[in-house]
Design a protein around this motif. Structure first.
Motif, mmCIF file in Angstrom:
data_model
loop_
_atom_site.group_PDB
_atom_site.id
_atom_site.type_symbol
_atom_site.label_atom_id
_atom_site.label_comp_id
_atom_site.label_asym_id
_atom_site.label_seq_id
_atom_site.Cartn_x
_atom_site.Cartn_y
_atom_site.Cartn_z
ATOM 1 N N PRO A 269 0.738 -1.309 -0.182
ATOM 2 C CA PRO A 269 0.089 0.056 -0.182
ATOM 3 C C PRO A 269 0.638 1.524 0.022
ATOM 4 O O PRO A 269 1.908 1.230 0.512
ATOM 5 N N LEU A 270 0.064 2.430 -0.449
ATOM 6 C CA LEU A 270 0.825 3.684 -0.418
ATOM 7 C C LEU A 270 1.052 4.111 1.005
ATOM 8 O O LEU A 270 0.582 3.479 1.734
ATOM 9 N N GLU A 271 2.576 4.898 1.050
ATOM 10 C CA GLU A 271 2.781 5.174 2.295
ATOM 11 C C GLU A 271 3.514 4.141 3.245
ATOM 12 O O GLU A 271 3.851 4.400 4.459
ATOM 13 N N SER A 272 3.527 2.769 2.611
ATOM 14 C CA SER A 272 4.339 1.825 3.337
ATOM 15 C C SER A 272 5.736 2.411 3.630
ATOM 16 O O SER A 272 6.286 2.989 2.673
ATOM 17 N N LYS A 273 6.245 1.845 4.820
ATOM 18 C CA LYS A 273 7.845 2.161 5.056
ATOM 19 C C LYS A 273 8.459 0.992 4.602
ATOM 20 O O LYS A 273 8.170 -0.194 5.080
ATOM 21 N N LEU A 274 9.682 1.197 3.759
ATOM 22 C CA LEU A 274 10.292 0.317 3.545
ATOM 23 C C LEU A 274 11.799 0.689 3.800
ATOM 24 O O LEU A 274 12.254 1.673 3.736
ATOM 25 N N ARG A 275 12.696 -0.563 3.422
ATOM 26 C CA ARG A 275 14.146 -0.555 3.320
ATOM 27 C C ARG A 275 14.499 -0.743 1.991
ATOM 28 O O ARG A 275 14.153 -1.700 1.468
ATOM 29 N N ILE A 276 15.518 0.223 1.311
ATOM 30 C CA ILE A 276 15.868 -0.259 0.035
ATOM 31 C C ILE A 276 17.511 -0.417 0.138
ATOM 32 O O ILE A 276 17.961 0.578 0.691
ATOM 33 N N GLN A 277 17.930 -1.289 -0.520
ATOM 34 C CA GLN A 277 19.069 -1.390 -0.601
ATOM 35 C C GLN A 277 19.473 -1.016 -2.508
ATOM 36 O O GLN A 277 18.879 -1.689 -3.359
#
Ligand SMILES: Nc1ncnc2c1ncn2[C@@H]1O[C@H](COP(=O)(O)OP(=O)(O)OP(=O)(O)O)[C@@H](O)[C@H]1O
Length: 368
Positions: A269-277
Motif C-alpha cells: 500500500p501507499l505510504e508503506s515504510k520500506l528499506r531499500i538497498q
C-alpha cells in the motif's frame, strides 16, 4: 521504560566484557560481530544464563539483574523467550506438546494467533523427527512465543539451515516482527539477514560495543563497511511508497524531500515504510543532466568522498559517495578511468543515474 538496558562487566576466558548499551523496546535488534566477539554471551546475560560480575540488566522497566542492589531474577522468571541455533525440541513430544511445554496459563486466542503467524496448524500432530529443519525452527519460535515473553532472544536461528531453508523461514521472521509487539534480539553474523530483518544493530568486538544505532545509520560506518565484499557494496535507505505507475508497472519511493526513486512495481500500500538497498555497481555518474536516456532515475547530487576499492591500485574500480540530501548518501562504483576523465573531486555537483529495473523486490524490505 521503553528500552532494554544491558550494562555489565565480566571476564570470560580471555575476553573482557565491558558492555553498556540501550536497545529499543520494539522491532528487531541484531547483535552482530565475528565469531567469538561475544554475541551469545550478551544475550545469555539477558536470559540469566550468564551471571556477570558487575552491572545492570533492565527490560521494559523491570530490573532483571543489578549487582549493586543484589537483584538476580532466576532465568525461569525473567519472561525471556530463547530460540537457539538448533531447535532443541523434545523428540518424544508432538509439535503440539512441544508448543505447549512451559505454558502455565492456556490462552486459546494467543495459541491460534501464533499458529497462524508461523503456519503451524498442519504440523501439530507430527513429531520432531518428521519435520524439516525450517519447520523445527518455526516450532521452536512458536514455543518461545507461547510463553508470552517480554523479549525474544534468538541466537543465529537460521545458522543450521541451508540457503533454501533459510529463505523459507525468513519471511516468517519478517512477518513476525511486524505482527507481534515484542522486542526481538537477534544474534547473527550474516549481512543478508541483517538487511532483511534488523531495524537496529549492535556491533560487538572482543566483548565491547563498537557501534549501536538504526541499521541505515551504522551501515556506512567502519564497524560494518569492513564486512562488505565489493559485490555487497551498497547504500541503504529508509523510504516510503509515494505512488504507483500502473501503466508502466513502476512504483515511486520517496528517499527524502525532493528525492524520489522509481523501482519495479511493488505490491504494497501507499505510504508503506520500506528499506531499500541500492548496489553501488548499479549507480553511474554524469556531469551534465542526461536529457535523452532510458534511465528513469537521475538524481542531482554532490561528491563527498572518493575511495579506492584497494588503496594504491589505480587500475581498480573506485567508490564515489554522493550526497543526495541531508544525511542521504548513495555509493556509485565506477572505473578509475571514468573518475579521471570526469575529473571527479570532492564538492563537485553531478547527476547519479540508477536504472529503474536494477532495484528489484529482492532489494526492498517492507518495514511497516
Ligand atoms: N563459559 C565460558 N567460559 C570461558 N570462556 C567463555 C565462556 N563463554 C564464552 N567464552 C568466551 O567468550 C568469548 C565470546 O564468546 P561468545 O560465544 O559469546 O561469542 P560469539 O560472538 O557468540 O561467537 P560465535 O559467533 O562463534 O557463536 C569467546 O572467546 C569465548 O571463548
Amino acid at each position: 521504560m521503553n528500552s532494554i538496558r544491558v550494562c555489565f562487566k565480566q571476564n570470560l576466558g580471555h575476553t573482557k566484557f565491558d558492555i553498556d548499551v540501550t536497545i529499543p523496546n520494539k522491532g528487531i535488534t541484531s547483535v552482530f560481530g565475528k565469531s567469538g566477539a561475544g554475541k551469545t554471551s550478551l544475550i545469555n546475560v539477558i536470559a540469566g544464563l550468564n551471571r556477570p560480575e558487575q552491572g545492570e540488566i533492565v527490560v521494559s522497566g523491570t530490573t532483571l539483574f543489578c549487582s549493586e542492589t543484589k537483584v538476580n531474577v532466576p532465568t525461569h522468571k525473567r519472561k525471556v523467550g530463547y530460540v537457539f541455533q538448533d531447535s532443541r525440541l523434545f523428540p518424544h513430544y508432538s509439535v503440539k506438546g512441544n508448543l505447549l511445554y512451559g505454558v502455565t496459563e492456556p490462552d486459546t486466542q494467543h495459541f491460534n494467533k501464533i499458529l497462524n503467524l508461523l503456519d503451524l496448524q498442519s504440523l501439530l500432530h507430527r513429531y520432531p523427527s518428521q519435520l524439516s529443519g525450517g519447520e523445527k525452527q518455526r516450532v521452536a519460535i512458536g514455543r518461545a512465543l507461547l510463553c508470552k515473553p517480554a523479549v525474544l532472544l534468538m541466537d543465529e536461528p537460521l545458522a543450521s539451515l541451508d540457503m533454501p531453508l533459510k529463505k523459507e523461514v525468513l519471511p516468517y521472521l519478517e512477518h513476525l516482527a511486524q505482527e507481534i509487539q515484542l522486542p526481538i534480539i537477534y544474534v547473527s553474523h550474516s549481512l543478508y539477514e541483517l538487511v532483511r530483518l534488523a531495524n537496529h544493530i549492535v556491533v560487538i568486538d572482543s566483548g565491547k560495543v563498537v557501534a549501536s544505532g538504526p541499521l541505515e545509520a551504522i551501515w556506512d560506518t567502519p564497524a560494518l563497511s569492513q564486512w562488505r565484499t565489493s559485490s555487497l557494496h551498497s547504500s541503504l535507505f529508509e523510504a516510503s511508497l509515494a505512488s504507483h505507475n500502473k501503466h508502466y508497472a513502476l512504483s515511486r519511493l520517496k528517499l527524502a524531500e525532493n528525492v524520489d526513486l522509481w523501482v519495479q512495481k511493488l505490491e504494497v500500500p501507499l505510504e508503506s515504510k520500506l528499506r531499500i538497498q541500492v548496489k553501488a555497481a548499479d549507480v553511474s555518474i554524469s556531469l551534465d543532466k542526461p536529457s535523452q536516456t532510458s534511465i528513469r532515475n537521475i538524481l542531482p547530487s554532490k561528491v563527498v568522498e572518493i575511495s579506492n576499492q584497494d588503496e594504491g591500485d589505480q587500475s581498480r574500480n573506485v567508490y564515489v559517495k554522493l550526497e543526495l540530501a541531508e544525511e542521504r548518501f548513495l555509493w556509485a562504483e565506477i572505473t578509475a578511468w571514468a573518475r579521471d576523465e570526469l575529473e571527479l573531486k570532492k564538492g563537485l555537483n553531478v547527476f547519479a543515474q540508477i536504472k529503474g529495473v536494477s532495484v528489484t523486490t529482492n532489494d526492498i524490505v517492507l518495514k511497516t
